[in-house]
Scaffold this motif. Structure first.
Motif, mmCIF file in Angstrom:
data_model
loop_
_atom_site.group_PDB
_atom_site.id
_atom_site.type_symbol
_atom_site.label_atom_id
_atom_site.label_comp_id
_atom_site.label_asym_id
_atom_site.label_seq_id
_atom_site.Cartn_x
_atom_site.Cartn_y
_atom_site.Cartn_z
ATOM 1 N N ALA A 220 71.914 -25.047 -18.319
ATOM 2 C CA ALA A 220 70.658 -25.296 -17.587
ATOM 3 C C ALA A 220 70.694 -24.533 -16.270
ATOM 4 O O ALA A 220 71.759 -24.357 -15.678
ATOM 5 N N TYR A 221 69.527 -24.106 -15.826
ATOM 6 C CA TYR A 221 69.469 -23.405 -14.534
ATOM 7 C C TYR A 221 68.891 -24.365 -13.492
ATOM 8 O O TYR A 221 67.786 -24.877 -13.639
ATOM 9 N N LEU A 222 69.677 -24.616 -12.445
ATOM 10 C CA LEU A 222 69.222 -25.474 -11.344
ATOM 11 C C LEU A 222 68.889 -24.575 -10.157
ATOM 12 O O LEU A 222 69.792 -23.997 -9.534
ATOM 13 N N ALA A 223 67.607 -24.439 -9.867
ATOM 14 C CA ALA A 223 67.188 -23.603 -8.732
ATOM 15 C C ALA A 223 67.530 -24.307 -7.419
ATOM 16 O O ALA A 223 67.578 -25.552 -7.367
ATOM 17 N N ASP A 224 67.743 -23.528 -6.374
ATOM 18 C CA ASP A 224 68.045 -24.127 -5.065
ATOM 19 C C ASP A 224 66.973 -25.138 -4.638
ATOM 20 O O ASP A 224 67.273 -26.108 -3.935
ATOM 21 N N ALA A 225 65.738 -24.911 -5.082
ATOM 22 C CA ALA A 225 64.640 -25.825 -4.714
ATOM 23 C C ALA A 225 64.858 -27.222 -5.274
ATOM 24 O O ALA A 225 64.224 -28.180 -4.826
ATOM 25 N N ASP A 226 65.744 -27.341 -6.277
ATOM 26 C CA ASP A 226 66.013 -28.661 -6.865
ATOM 27 C C ASP A 226 67.402 -29.176 -6.513
ATOM 28 O O ASP A 226 67.892 -30.126 -7.143
ATOM 29 N N VAL A 227 68.019 -28.565 -5.522
ATOM 30 C CA VAL A 227 69.323 -29.064 -5.064
ATOM 31 C C VAL A 227 69.094 -30.215 -4.082
ATOM 32 O O VAL A 227 68.266 -30.125 -3.176
ATOM 33 N N ILE A 228 69.817 -31.312 -4.300
ATOM 34 C CA ILE A 228 69.741 -32.460 -3.375
ATOM 35 C C ILE A 228 70.771 -32.276 -2.261
ATOM 36 O O ILE A 228 70.501 -32.574 -1.098
ATOM 37 N N ALA A 229 71.953 -31.796 -2.622
ATOM 38 C CA ALA A 229 72.986 -31.522 -1.609
ATOM 39 C C ALA A 229 73.902 -30.422 -2.125
ATOM 40 O O ALA A 229 74.496 -30.578 -3.204
ATOM 41 N N HIS A 230 74.007 -29.309 -1.372
ATOM 42 C CA HIS A 230 74.934 -28.239 -1.781
ATOM 43 C C HIS A 230 76.377 -28.709 -1.615
ATOM 44 O O HIS A 230 77.271 -28.206 -2.289
ATOM 45 N N ASP A 231 76.591 -29.659 -0.702
ATOM 46 C CA ASP A 231 77.932 -30.213 -0.514
ATOM 47 C C ASP A 231 77.877 -31.720 -0.809
ATOM 48 O O ASP A 231 77.751 -32.548 0.099
ATOM 49 N N ALA A 232 77.994 -32.040 -2.108
ATOM 50 C CA ALA A 232 77.896 -33.459 -2.500
ATOM 51 C C ALA A 232 79.071 -34.255 -1.953
ATOM 52 O O ALA A 232 78.954 -35.468 -1.737
ATOM 53 N N GLY A 233 80.199 -33.588 -1.717
ATOM 54 C CA GLY A 233 81.362 -34.290 -1.162
ATOM 55 C C GLY A 233 81.055 -34.892 0.199
ATOM 56 O O GLY A 233 81.560 -35.966 0.550
ATOM 57 N N ALA A 234 80.206 -34.209 0.973
ATOM 58 C CA ALA A 234 79.811 -34.745 2.282
ATOM 59 C C ALA A 234 78.626 -35.702 2.156
ATOM 60 O O ALA A 234 78.491 -36.646 2.939
ATOM 61 N N PHE A 235 77.775 -35.463 1.159
ATOM 62 C CA PHE A 235 76.541 -36.257 1.015
ATOM 63 C C PHE A 235 76.816 -37.653 0.439
ATOM 64 O O PHE A 235 76.249 -38.650 0.913
ATOM 65 N N VAL A 236 77.683 -37.736 -0.569
ATOM 66 C CA VAL A 236 77.883 -39.017 -1.266
ATOM 67 C C VAL A 236 78.330 -40.138 -0.322
ATOM 68 O O VAL A 236 77.799 -41.261 -0.414
ATOM 69 N N PRO A 237 79.256 -39.911 0.610
ATOM 70 C CA PRO A 237 79.604 -41.023 1.519
ATOM 71 C C PRO A 237 78.412 -41.531 2.320
ATOM 72 O O PRO A 237 78.382 -42.696 2.729
ATOM 73 N N ARG A 238 77.376 -40.689 2.497
ATOM 74 C CA ARG A 238 76.199 -41.125 3.253
ATOM 75 C C ARG A 238 75.271 -41.999 2.424
ATOM 76 O O ARG A 238 74.453 -42.743 2.972
ATOM 77 N N ILE A 239 75.332 -41.863 1.108
ATOM 78 C CA ILE A 239 74.381 -42.623 0.276
ATOM 79 C C ILE A 239 75.049 -43.731 -0.549
ATOM 80 O O ILE A 239 74.383 -44.553 -1.158
ATOM 81 N N ARG A 240 76.403 -43.753 -0.565
ATOM 82 C CA ARG A 240 77.065 -44.641 -1.538
ATOM 83 C C ARG A 240 76.916 -46.125 -1.211
ATOM 84 O O ARG A 240 76.819 -46.945 -2.132
ATOM 85 N N ASN A 241 76.894 -46.520 0.081
ATOM 86 C CA ASN A 241 76.722 -47.956 0.367
ATOM 87 C C ASN A 241 75.347 -48.423 -0.113
ATOM 88 O O ASN A 241 75.220 -49.490 -0.732
ATOM 89 N N GLY A 242 74.327 -47.618 0.166
ATOM 90 C CA GLY A 242 72.979 -47.982 -0.274
ATOM 91 C C GLY A 242 72.871 -48.025 -1.792
ATOM 92 O O GLY A 242 72.263 -48.941 -2.361
ATOM 93 N N PHE A 243 73.465 -47.038 -2.445
ATOM 94 C CA PHE A 243 73.493 -46.951 -3.918
ATOM 95 C C PHE A 243 74.034 -48.260 -4.510
ATOM 96 O O PHE A 243 73.449 -48.839 -5.423
ATOM 97 N N VAL A 244 75.162 -48.738 -3.964
ATOM 98 C CA VAL A 244 75.803 -49.942 -4.503
ATOM 99 C C VAL A 244 75.051 -51.201 -4.059
ATOM 100 O O VAL A 244 74.830 -52.113 -4.870
ATOM 101 N N LEU A 245 74.632 -51.251 -2.799
ATOM 102 C CA LEU A 245 73.906 -52.448 -2.323
ATOM 103 C C LEU A 245 72.620 -52.662 -3.113
ATOM 104 O O LEU A 245 72.258 -53.802 -3.429
#
Ligand code: FAD
Length: 357
Positions: free
Chosen positions: A205-230
């Motif tokens: 599959a081709y994922l265009a940059d316009a559909d990227v949520i985070a180029h660095d998911a390693g940095a992004f996931v800690p920001r969203i994980r508490n909300g995700f689980v809560l």
């Protein structure tokens, strides 16, 4: 002409939709019907907009709306969580391309989900990332397979995370149902059948940059994980409250089972105490440290056990009536097991907590 202008009907509330649309369909949803129209109606009622701004009160609002549906139907509550999680990632993203989708999903015009079970386990070192990608032009070429992603049908979007050859991880938005992102319903579950749960095969599959949520998911996931689980706690709170109501409405069983160890009052009190802890935890959702995440996981674990114990208590009260095929307490028991196995599962959380013990 103003005097004769039609007054628009007031929008229905989540409670109206649960009572009028959802409760009459519990059996068919349990049997496998995906409640697409209910999910869209809940979106129109604002169920998925609460947490867009990222405030603690907004997170709690989304959890409360999910719990209202979960009192009746865990399949619907889980689909709401899928939708809420997707909205959560999009709204927290720093990428304009991803953020352009927030409004459509927050209002339920678009439906979608999240393939983050595997990445959550991968981030805990439990299993490798299932999707792999390579940079190509202004985007990424991605391949791999996700065993189960829910709230999906052709044209729905879902979030996924893949790894690059250098180990960096990228989070993006994929559209289900094409040749490149094929979906197949190839399992039959004991409950949660009406959740649009499919296997996803990502074939170059081709994922265009316009559909990227985070180029660095390693940095992004800690920001969203508490909300995700809560957010998931809305499922367990709703299920527990629904079970308490079921037990109370069964007057004969309540009388006969009055000496059982867990009754509706205690279930409701435990649900209320957990909600207070969730409200306190929501205040800290944006903190990225590990100790806060472990607190979130402990809370999520306690919600799982409340759901399991509540559903078990209803079975004990109903006795053989609950053991009949098609019984309501058994539907709730089958659903409660799901609260405990969806990632982060009880098994996953206890592994995480054992590491710090
Ligand atoms: C109805 C349904 C809907 C679902 N919807 C979604 C969805 O929308 N999105 C999504 O991403 N996922 C979804 N899932 C997947 C779900 O979240 C789980 O990831 C999946 O059920 C497998 O989890 P499990 O704990 O049973 O892991 P297992 O299948 O038991 O384990 C997976 C791998 O990890 C290893 N492992 C597991 N636990 C540990 C541990 N504690 N320590 C070391 N190794 C371990 C196992 O050995 C195995 O190799 C869904 C599942 C179901 C049943």
């Amino acid at each position: 002409m103003v005097a004769s202008a039609r007054i628009a009907p007031s929008p229905r509330t989540v409670a109206d939709i649960v009572r009028e649309d959802l409760r009459p369909r519990l059996a068919v949803i349990d049997a496998g019907q995906y409640p697409d129209d209910v999910l869209r109606a809940l979106g129109a009622a604002g169920a998925y907009t609460h947490h867009v701004e990222g405030s603690p009160a907004g997170l709690l609002g989304a959890i409360d709306a999910m719990a209202q549906a979960g009192e009746a139907c865990l399949s619907t509550a889980f689909c709401m969580w899928c939708q809420d999680a997707l909205v959560w990632y999009l709204a927290r993203s720093e990428e304009q391309g991803a953020r352009r989708h927030v409004a459509a999903f927050a209002h339920g015009a678009g439906l979608g989900g999240t393939g983050l079970s595997n990445p959550m386990k991968a981030f805990s070192g439990i299993e490798p990332l299932a999707l792999r990608g390579e940079r190509e032009g202004a985007g990424y070429r991605v391949r791999g397979r996700l065993p189960w992603v829910s709230n999906l049908a052709p044209g729905h979007l879902f979030a996924g995370i893949f790894s690059l050859p250098d180990g960096q991880r990228v989070m993006g938005l994929f559209e289900a149902g094409s040749e490149a992102v094929a979906i197949a319903a190839n399992a039959r579950f004991v409950a949660l059948e009406g959740t649009g749960t499919v296997t996803v095969m990502v074939r170059d599959a081709y994922l265009a940059d316009a559909d990227v949520i985070a180029h660095d998911a390693g940095a992004f996931v800690p920001r969203i994980r508490n909300g995700f689980v809560l957010l998931q706690t809305g499922m367990g709170l709703g299920l527990a409250r629904g079970v308490a109501r079921l037990m109370r409405e069964d007057a004969r069983g309540r009388h006969d089972g009055r000496f059982l160890p867990l009754g509706p009052e205690t279930i409701e009190a435990r649900a209320e105490a957990l909600r207070e802890r969730i409200a306190a935890a929501a205040e800290r959702h944006a903190e990225t440290d590990r100790a806060t995440f472990l607190d979130t996981l402990r809370l999520r674990l306690d919600v799982s056990f409340l759901a399991l114990e509540a559903a078990q208590a209803a079975m004990l009260q109903f006795g053989a009536r609950g053991y009949l095929e098609g019984s309501e307490p058994f539907r709730r028991l089958r659903e409660a097991q799901f609260v405990a196995l969806i990632t982060p599962s009880v098994k996953h959380i206890t592994t995480e907590l054992a590491r710090v013990a």
